[in-house]
Design an enzyme around this catalytic site. Structure first.
Site: not given
Length: 301
Positions: A60, A62, A64
């Site tokens: 995904h 995000h 990190d």
């Protein structure tokens, strides 16, 4: 099959911890799963020949989980990579990477191919003669997939003693490994079961990060050899897990138990806790076979 944890902590990198990235080696193929900040440094520290990585799977968007991707692509160019690179990830990953390459005038000198994912159903996204990869739709704040890696069944293995007993010529060995019976010159039909051994049972690995507790994934990951499931929080912070759409160690263990997996590996820990051993202790109250991921840790099947 060998799993190397390059990073397994939530949110931001720290001096001694890294955000999510893993390398799974299956039958001499290397697959990178997520690519948090600093992944290429971790690849070097773990002495991994990352020029052999031809597929990268991003769960995904995000940071990190993918902020290390542009740096890795740039390094590939500097090292004069020739092999094509295929990136599998949510819709938008192509736009993000190409914009950075465009504005920095850093177009790679190798084929760069994006396979953008949009389905909310599990689907096959990669397949060759050795490995099959499916998505595991997860439940997070943005569109997110986990990934299921499955070995394909090997050829049957020759029983050399039996082959030599019947004085079968080497030119027939491949047919035997393909499962065929052999007709001898004297008219005797020798069963393939007598000439071969069963191949090893194919292994499987399921990667699930990040996600809220989600029993919908159970049919997809049922009976896998190893399940990596995020455990950002302990049950004492279950309210935070629900708010941020993450899981607790207890919830990860419950999924493992209900899916009847053989081994659970926990990761994606919040750095608010003093020791990751707390996650193992909590999970083992539900599911007995628990291992803790940590940066640089390897697991072999």
């Amino acid at each position: 099959m060998k799993l190397t944890i390059l990073g397994c902590y939530a949110a931001t990198p720290r001096t001694l911890t890294n955000p999510t990235a893993q390398l799974i080696e299956i039958k001499n193929r290397l697959f990178l799963i997520d690519c948090g900040e600093g992944t290429q440094v971790q690849l070097r520290k773990n002495k991994i020949k990352f020029s052999k990585i031809n597929q990268i799977f991003i769960s995904h968007l995000h940071g990190d989980h993918f902020y290390g991707l542009i740096g890795l692509i740039s390094t590939f160019s500097l090292l004069n990579r020739n092999n094509d690179l295929h990136i599998f990830g949510p819709k938008g990953i192509k736009e993000i990477i190409l914009l950075q390459l465009k504005l920095s005038n850093s177009w790679p000198n190798f084929g760069l191919f994006f396979h953008e994912l949009t389905s909310n159903q599990s689907e096959v996204i990669f397949e060759d003669d050795k490995v099959l990869v499916k998505t595991i739709p997860l439940k997070h704040r943005v569109y997110t997939n986990g990934f299921l890696f499955e070995e394909k069944l090997d050829q049957r293995k020759l029983n050399i003693e039996a082959v030599q007993k019947y004085q079968i010529e080497k030119c027939y060995y491949q047919n035997i490994k393909n499962g065929k019976d052999i007709l001898l010159d004297n008219g005797t039909l020798v069963s393939n079961n007598e000439l071969t051994f069963d191949p090893e049972k194919p292994k499987s690995y399921a990667f699930c990060s990040d996600t809220a507790y989600n029993e919908a994934i159970i049919p997809i990951i049922e009976n896998v050899d190893i399940l990596y499931h995020e455990a950002t929080f302990l049950q004492s912070e279950a309210n935070l897990a629900a708010k941020t759409m993450h899981s607790t160690a207890k919830e990860a263990a419950t999924i493992a138990q209900k899916a009847q997996v053989k081994q659970l590996v926990l990761g994606h820990y919040s750095t608010r806790y003093d020791a990751i051993s707390l996650f193992k202790e909590e999970a083992e109250t539900i599911f007995p076979n628990v291992l803790l991921a940590d940066d640089g840790e390897s697991f072999e099947l």
